[in-house]
Design a protein around this motif. Structure first.
Motif, PDB file in Angstrom:
ATOM      1  N   SER A   1       0.816  -1.215   0.000  1.00 35.19           N
ATOM      2  CA  SER A   1       0.000   0.000   0.000  1.00 35.19           C
ATOM      3  C   SER A   1       0.852   1.269   0.000  1.00 35.19           C
ATOM      4  CB  SER A   1      -0.931  -0.002   1.208  1.00 35.19           C
ATOM      5  OG  SER A   1      -0.165  -0.126   2.388  1.00 35.19           O
ATOM      6  N   ASN A   2       2.165   1.129   0.081  1.00 34.89           N
ATOM      7  CA  ASN A   2       3.053   2.295   0.102  1.00 34.89           C
ATOM      8  C   ASN A   2       3.359   2.729  -1.332  1.00 34.89           C
ATOM      9  OD1 ASN A   2       4.894   4.271   0.722  1.00 34.89           O
ATOM     10  ND2 ASN A   2       6.510   2.877   1.368  1.00 34.89           N
ATOM     11  N   ARG A   3       2.394   3.368  -1.952  1.00 33.07           N
ATOM     12  CA  ARG A   3       2.536   3.732  -3.356  1.00 33.07           C
ATOM     13  C   ARG A   3       2.128   5.175  -3.571  1.00 33.07           C
ATOM     14  NH1 ARG A   3      -1.435   0.694  -5.900  1.00 33.07           N
ATOM     15  NH2 ARG A   3      -0.684   1.421  -7.903  1.00 33.07           N
ATOM     16  N   CYS A   4       2.663   5.727  -4.648  1.00 36.70           N
ATOM     17  CA  CYS A   4       2.382   7.124  -4.967  1.00 36.70           C
ATOM     18  C   CYS A   4       1.134   7.188  -5.850  1.00 36.70           C
ATOM     19  CB  CYS A   4       3.591   7.738  -5.657  1.00 36.70           C
ATOM     20  SG  CYS A   4       3.379   9.497  -5.960  1.00 36.70           S
TER      21      CYS A   4
ATOM     22  N   ALA B   1      -0.567  10.448 -12.148  1.00 35.96           N
ATOM     23  CA  ALA B   1      -0.414   9.352 -11.187  1.00 35.96           C
ATOM     24  C   ALA B   1      -1.628   8.436 -11.290  1.00 35.96           C
ATOM     25  CB  ALA B   1      -0.300   9.917  -9.769  1.00 35.96           C
ATOM     26  N   PRO B   2      -1.482   7.174 -10.873  1.00 34.67           N
ATOM     27  CA  PRO B   2      -2.644   6.290 -10.893  1.00 34.67           C
ATOM     28  C   PRO B   2      -3.667   6.707  -9.848  1.00 34.67           C
ATOM     29  CG  PRO B   2      -0.622   5.074 -10.300  1.00 34.67           C
ATOM     30  CD  PRO B   2      -0.261   6.514 -10.414  1.00 34.67           C
ATOM     31  N   ALA B   3      -4.941   6.604 -10.197  1.00 28.34           N
ATOM     32  CA  ALA B   3      -6.004   6.931  -9.235  1.00 28.34           C
ATOM     33  C   ALA B   3      -6.216   5.758  -8.294  1.00 28.34           C
ATOM     34  CB  ALA B   3      -7.296   7.228  -9.982  1.00 28.34           C
ATOM     35  N   GLU B   4      -6.441   6.076  -7.028  1.00 30.07           N
ATOM     36  CA  GLU B   4      -6.872   5.058  -6.071  1.00 30.07           C
ATOM     37  C   GLU B   4      -8.195   5.572  -5.509  1.00 30.07           C
ATOM     38  OE1 GLU B   4      -3.726   3.813  -3.429  1.00 30.07           O
ATOM     39  OE2 GLU B   4      -5.155   2.837  -2.061  1.00 30.07           O
TER      40      GLU B   4
ATOM     41  N   GLY C   1       7.589  13.273  -1.396  1.00 30.75           N
ATOM     42  CA  GLY C   1       8.869  12.553  -1.310  1.00 30.75           C
ATOM     43  C   GLY C   1       9.112  11.617  -2.470  1.00 30.75           C
ATOM     44  N   TRP C   2       8.179  11.591  -3.443  1.00 27.57           N
ATOM     45  CA  TRP C   2       8.338  10.747  -4.626  1.00 27.57           C
ATOM     46  C   TRP C   2       8.797  11.601  -5.809  1.00 27.57           C
ATOM     47  CZ3 TRP C   2       7.435   5.412  -4.416  1.00 27.57           C
ATOM     48  CH2 TRP C   2       6.796   4.947  -3.259  1.00 27.57           C
ATOM     49  N   GLY C   3       9.045  10.919  -6.931  1.00 28.00           N
ATOM     50  CA  GLY C   3       9.526  11.615  -8.128  1.00 28.00           C
ATOM     51  C   GLY C   3      10.998  11.314  -8.335  1.00 28.00           C
ATOM     52  N   HIS C   4      11.330  10.008  -8.253  1.00 23.18           N
ATOM     53  CA  HIS C   4      12.749   9.607  -8.305  1.00 23.18           C
ATOM     54  C   HIS C   4      13.161   9.254  -9.729  1.00 23.18           C
ATOM     55  CE1 HIS C   4      12.513   9.509  -3.946  1.00 23.18           C
ATOM     56  NE2 HIS C   4      11.513   8.656  -4.000  1.00 23.18           N
ATOM     57  N   ASP C   5      12.770  10.101 -10.679  1.00 22.87           N
ATOM     58  CA  ASP C   5      13.037   9.753 -12.076  1.00 22.87           C
ATOM     59  C   ASP C   5      14.019  10.711 -12.744  1.00 22.87           C
ATOM     60  OD1 ASP C   5      11.364  11.890 -11.952  1.00 22.87           O
ATOM     61  OD2 ASP C   5       9.818  11.067 -13.275  1.00 22.87           O
TER      62      ASP C   5
ATOM     63  N   PRO D   1       9.385   5.210  -9.457  1.00 27.19           N
ATOM     64  CA  PRO D   1       9.733   6.574  -9.025  1.00 27.19           C
ATOM     65  C   PRO D   1       8.592   7.385  -8.425  1.00 27.19           C
ATOM     66  CG  PRO D   1       9.615   6.464 -11.433  1.00 27.19           C
ATOM     67  CD  PRO D   1       9.459   5.054 -10.936  1.00 27.19           C
ATOM     68  N   GLY D   2       7.353   7.117  -8.843  1.00 24.77           N
ATOM     69  CA  GLY D   2       6.265   7.982  -8.403  1.00 24.77           C
ATOM     70  C   GLY D   2       6.441   9.390  -8.968  1.00 24.77           C
ATOM     71  N   VAL D   3       5.592  10.306  -8.511  1.00 24.16           N
ATOM     72  CA  VAL D   3       5.675  11.677  -9.019  1.00 24.16           C
ATOM     73  C   VAL D   3       5.852  12.652  -7.863  1.00 24.16           C
ATOM     74  CG1 VAL D   3       4.283  11.210 -11.066  1.00 24.16           C
ATOM     75  CG2 VAL D   3       3.148  11.974  -8.960  1.00 24.16           C
ATOM     76  N   ASN D   4       6.417  13.810  -8.181  1.00 24.29           N
ATOM     77  CA  ASN D   4       6.690  14.821  -7.153  1.00 24.29           C
ATOM     78  C   ASN D   4       5.477  15.719  -6.949  1.00 24.29           C
ATOM     79  OD1 ASN D   4       7.658  16.766  -5.464  1.00 24.29           O
ATOM     80  ND2 ASN D   4       9.128  17.633  -6.927  1.00 24.29           N
ATOM     81  N   VAL D   5       4.755  15.496  -5.861  1.00 27.43           N
ATOM     82  CA  VAL D   5       3.549  16.280  -5.587  1.00 27.43           C
ATOM     83  C   VAL D   5       3.864  17.771  -5.513  1.00 27.43           C
ATOM     84  CG1 VAL D   5       3.750  16.026  -3.078  1.00 27.43           C
ATOM     85  CG2 VAL D   5       1.523  16.498  -4.085  1.00 27.43           C
TER      86      VAL D   5
END
Ligand SMILES: Nc1nc2c(c(=O)[nH]1)N[C@H]1C(S)=C(S)[C@@H](COP(=O)(O)OP(=O)(O)OC[C@H]3O[C@@H](n4cnc5c(=O)[nH]c(N)nc54)[C@H](O)[C@@H]3O)O[C@H]1N2
Ligand SMILES: Nc1nc2c(c(=O)[nH]1)N[C@H]1C(S)=C(S)[C@@H](COP(=O)(O)OP(=O)(O)OC[C@H]3O[C@@H](n4cnc5c(=O)[nH]c(N)nc54)[C@H](O)[C@@H]3O)O[C@H]1N2
Ligand code: SF4
Ligand SMILES: [Mo]
Length: 745
Positions: free
Chosen positions: A641-644, A675-678, A693-697, A710-714
């Motif tokens: 569940s630890n996802r961006c 980002a993917p919708a949840e 804290g995401w966006g590691h690309d 990487p997720g995205v940088n909010v």
């Protein structure tokens, strides 16, 4: 052959004592230390992964120095030569303010970060100071400064004894608590309920903390100050104000009453989306509880009315007589606090003593807003020099501050940058020199910062669990050498820094009438200090001068480093105790309930009574197995569940034609991310949530696992212009955004 060693966990503010299992020099296991006087065996999944965090193969092992545009491995000597040359060049050509300093969050989790940054800042004499505080708790510092005269006098809720806890914008079941150091915060909330107490949670999301609550109020983001003002109004209106024993120490009650007249429950109800009757109930329950504590955190600070909201938290504590009494909110007394001076009028707290160069933001606590770092680098003005060199210690502002893309470009244009950081990440990749500290197992630990915020007074110290690997340098020595390099003393023995601080501190102490060492010889005292190195001698000095100290022999039973070392599981110093008026440093010597800057900001809050957002607003969230921007590289702590993902209410999803898992485009003033919708009803209607804290690309980093997901940088959604004006704190919650289904690629 494996052995065990004790180590206080540095991974969040709860400061749990851990028992590490060590094979050779590798940490292979971690469990809670049952004998720890404070944490009593508690551990969370992050602490349990201490070995994986500590042994991450992507941690840098040697300094890096940029040559021909590329970061290459170098010796420590080469690295500090480059730092000295780079910084002195900028200072000599452009003056001290052209050197910026950015201090990130882990500084409050290391011995080095507790002892050396103040010396660095004083030595540099720069006003270009930026820290994670202005994307976090600066509003609380400012409200404490104005109320109590001391920005660091922050009362903490007495979790173990309170009858009624009102949590605002805090999710300790994921964060493990903040500005309230309490190992096993979840257990303490359950214990509160088990003893018949009440838990109320105000949060636009139905968090795991909210699920524990007797009452959860899904407020509209950004409106807590209105709700709290209305609660204070009700206390006055219904004759429920009762300062109790606080009364002689408080001024401004009548003035406050007059100022709050417009904030009736009916007037705030629509903006907050909370029924007037419920607001009255909240106020009555708070007043009726035998003891109660109001506590606010990120969701109450990182919003447009952050300082007013933080102030109102304590206003409610004061008006109900709960400040400074057991079961209420009290001021901790840490072992390394300064020797308490006698109560009485003091110098007070000043704001806006100078302003930032470009947007003229007022300083707060000597700092400029982290949101303004990019413009202070990339924008020239008539007066003053732009920032041309940067010292970043444990900071990743490219991900943690608004508009990372702009900052990313600004950092690339600096003349010189040094990062003290274990990773080559989104920020440190721009450095000219990277100085990597050793992993936590090889570092000592003491909580200089968090013991001043702990729900029980106690003191603990752990020496490094594993000796320094060959080629490593202790972070304390790295920072001491950095100070020397930055202040024209490059090459001197790093212990010179500690000797300087010891000399100055003892020199001052012997002059103070209230000091246990008044009138003694500072040299004789310095010779009495024990410890294996400079930082230990400084800890010894602070303990011995402190409120529980041995006073260098005056109180033989008192604390010293030697005594602490004899108690490896720590020393309990008792429950929080009433301390007023001693901690007050206001000019009046009293709690100043309605300071001028607060009164001047209230009209802005009054205007918010009529404001409603047109569309969706964004809030953040945290996950128990994550920590800001730097823990996504540990496989054991990622996934599941630890996802961006973007949390979106089912009704909003339907209206937008978005299904669970669909990519969605989120657009804000600073940019756009996908980002993917949840889809989840854990967020209220009209609110979406993305973690930070995401966006590691970005290219040129060395965090392989993080880059794989990487997720995205909010924070790219922010342009850095939204601030709480009194504190300069970034608005990170309640931010207007547009959301749309992203077209399939
Ligand atoms: N949108 C949004 N943004 C936020 C927040 C939010 O809630 N929402 N939260 C904000 C908050 S509360 C904070 S505190 C900031 C944090 O902002 P920062 O302090 O900038 O970020 P961190 O991710 O904590 O990482 C700091 C850096 O320290 C390094 N580091 C880790 N351990 C050590 C060590 O022992 N020594 C040294 N020298 N370096 C180390 C890491 O590699 C990383 O580069 O982010 C803020 N940003
Ligand atoms: N696992 C984990 N633990 C951490 C960290 C981490 O990144 N991960 N970071 C550490 C740091 S640096 C800090 S500062 C602390 C923060 O500690 P907390 O403040 O407890 O952390 P958050 O989980 O961000 O909780 C903020 C809550 O405020 C809510 N919120 C958002 N906007 C509003 C609003 O306008 N009003 C109200 N009432 N609520 C709102 C959010 O939905 C969220 O649930 O956590 C620390 N501990
Ligand atoms: S709660 Fe915080 S201090 Fe305790 S084990 Fe977990 S990360 Fe470490
Ligand atoms: Mo933070």
């Amino acid at each position: 052959m494996s052995r065990t060693a004790l180590r206080i966990c540095p991974l969040c503010e709860a400061t749990c004592g851990l028992t590490l299992t060590i094979d050779g020099t590798r940490v292979t296991g971690a469990r809670g230390d049952r004998d720890d006087v404070f944490s009593k065996g508690f551990i969370c999944p992050k602490g349990a992964s201490f070995g994986a965090v500590d042994g991450d193969p992507d941690r840098l092992r040697t300094p890096l120095v940029r040559r021909d545009g590329e970061l290459r491995e170098a010796t420590w000597e080469e690295a500090f030569d480059a730092v000295a040359a780079g910084l002195r060049g900028v200072v000599d050509a452009h003056g001290p303010h052209a050197v910026g300093v950015v201090l990130g969050n882990p500084n409050v989790h290391t011995v080095a970060g507790g002892l050396y940054p103040p010396v660095l800042l004083a030595g540099l004499g720069t006003r270009s100071i930026f820290t994670a505080s202005t994307v976090d708790q600066m509003p609380k510092h400012v409200s404490s400064g104005l109320l109590f005269g001391d920005a660091n006098a922050i009362p903490v809720p007495d979790l173990d004894r309170t009858d009624h806890l009102l949590l605002i914008g805090a999710n300790p079941l994921e964060s493990n608590g903040s500005l309230c150091t309490a190992p096993d915060f979840p257990g303490k909330l359950k214990a509160l309920k088990a003893r018949g107490g009440t838990l109320v949670v105000i949060d636009p999301r139905r968090t795991r903390t909210a699920k524990l609550a007797d009452l959860h109020i899904p407020i509209r983001p950004g409106t807590d100050a209105l709700l709290l003002a209305a609660m204070a109004y009700v206390l006055f209106d219904e004759g429920l104000v009762d300062l109790g024993e606080l009364a002689p120490h408080v001024e401004g009650v009548d003035e406050l009453r007059a100022e709050l007249g417009d904030f009736t429950p009916e007037a705030v109800a629509e903006a907050c989306d909370v029924e007037p009757a419920l607001i009255r109930t909240l106020a009555r329950d708070l007043a009726a509880a035998p003891t109660a504590a109001v506590y606010g955190r990120i969701g109450s600070c990182t919003v447009p009315y952050g300082t007013l909201g933080s102030w109102l938290v304590d206003v409610l504590n004061i008006l109900t007589g709960n400040l400074d009494r057991p079961g209420g909110s009290l001021f901790p007394q840490a072992a390394t606090d300064r020797t308490p001076r006698p109560a009485g009028p003091s110098h007070g707290f000043a704001l806006g003593r100078w302003h930032s160069r470009v947007s003229k933001h007022p300083e707060a606590k000597g700092e400029l807003p982290l949101s303004a770092l990019a413009e202070e680098i990339d924008t020239a003005t008539e007066e003053g020099e732009s920032v041309r060199a940067l010292i970043a210690v444990a900071a990743n502002p490219v991900l943690s501050a608004p508009d990372g893309d702009r900052l990313d470009k600004a950092l690339a244009g600096l003349d010189f940058m040094v990062s003290v950081d274990p990773y080559l990440n989104e920020t440190s990749r721009h450095a000219t020199v990277v100085l990597p500290p050793p992993p936590p197992s090889q570092s000592p630990h003491h909580d200089f910062a968090f013991n001043t915020l702990a729900v029980r007074n106690q003191v603990r110290y752990t020496r490094p669990a594993v000796p320094l690997e060959p080629g490593r340098m202790a972070e304390t020595e790295i920072l001491a050498r950095l100070i020397l390099a930055a202040t024209g003393m490059h090459g001197a023995d790093p212990s010179a820094v500690d000797d300087l601080v010891v000399g100055q501190t003892l020199g001052k102490a012997v002059e103070e009438a209230h000091s246990p060492v008044h009138g003694r010889d500072p040299k004789e005292l310095a010779a009495l200090l024990t410890g294996e190195n400079g930082p230990e001698r400084r800890l010894d000095m602070m303990l011995r001068l402190g409120p529980y100290g041995d006073g260098f022999g005056v109180r033989p039973d008192g604390l010293s480093l030697q005594k602490l070392l004899a108690h490896p599981h720590g020393i309990d110093l008792g429950p929080l105790a009433p301390r007023l008026p001693q901690p007050l440093k206001t000019r009046s010597g009293k709690v100043e309930l309605l300071a001028r800057p607060i009164a001047d900001d209230l009209p802005r809050l009054r205007r918010a009574l009529g404001e409603l957002p047109d569309g969706l607003v964004l809030v953040g969230r945290r996950h128990l197995r994550s920590n800001n921007s730097w823990m996504h590289n540990v496989p054991a702590l990622t996934g599941g569940s630890n996802r961006c993902t973007l949390h979106l209410h089912p009704e909003d999803a339907e209206r937008l034609g978005v299904r669970d898992g669909d990519p969605v485009r989120v657009k804000g003033a600073g940019g756009e991310v996908t980002a993917p919708a949840e889809v989840t009803d854990a967020v209220r209607r009209g609110v979406v949530s993305l973690p930070h804290g995401w966006g590691h690309d970005r290219p040129g980093t060395r965090m392989s696992h993080a880059a794989s997901d990487p997720g995205v940088n909010v924070n790219q959604l922010l342009d850095g212009s939204l601030l709480d004006p009194l504190s300069g704190n970034a608005v990170l919650n309640g931010v207007p955004v547009e959301v749309a289904a992203a077209l399939p690629a």
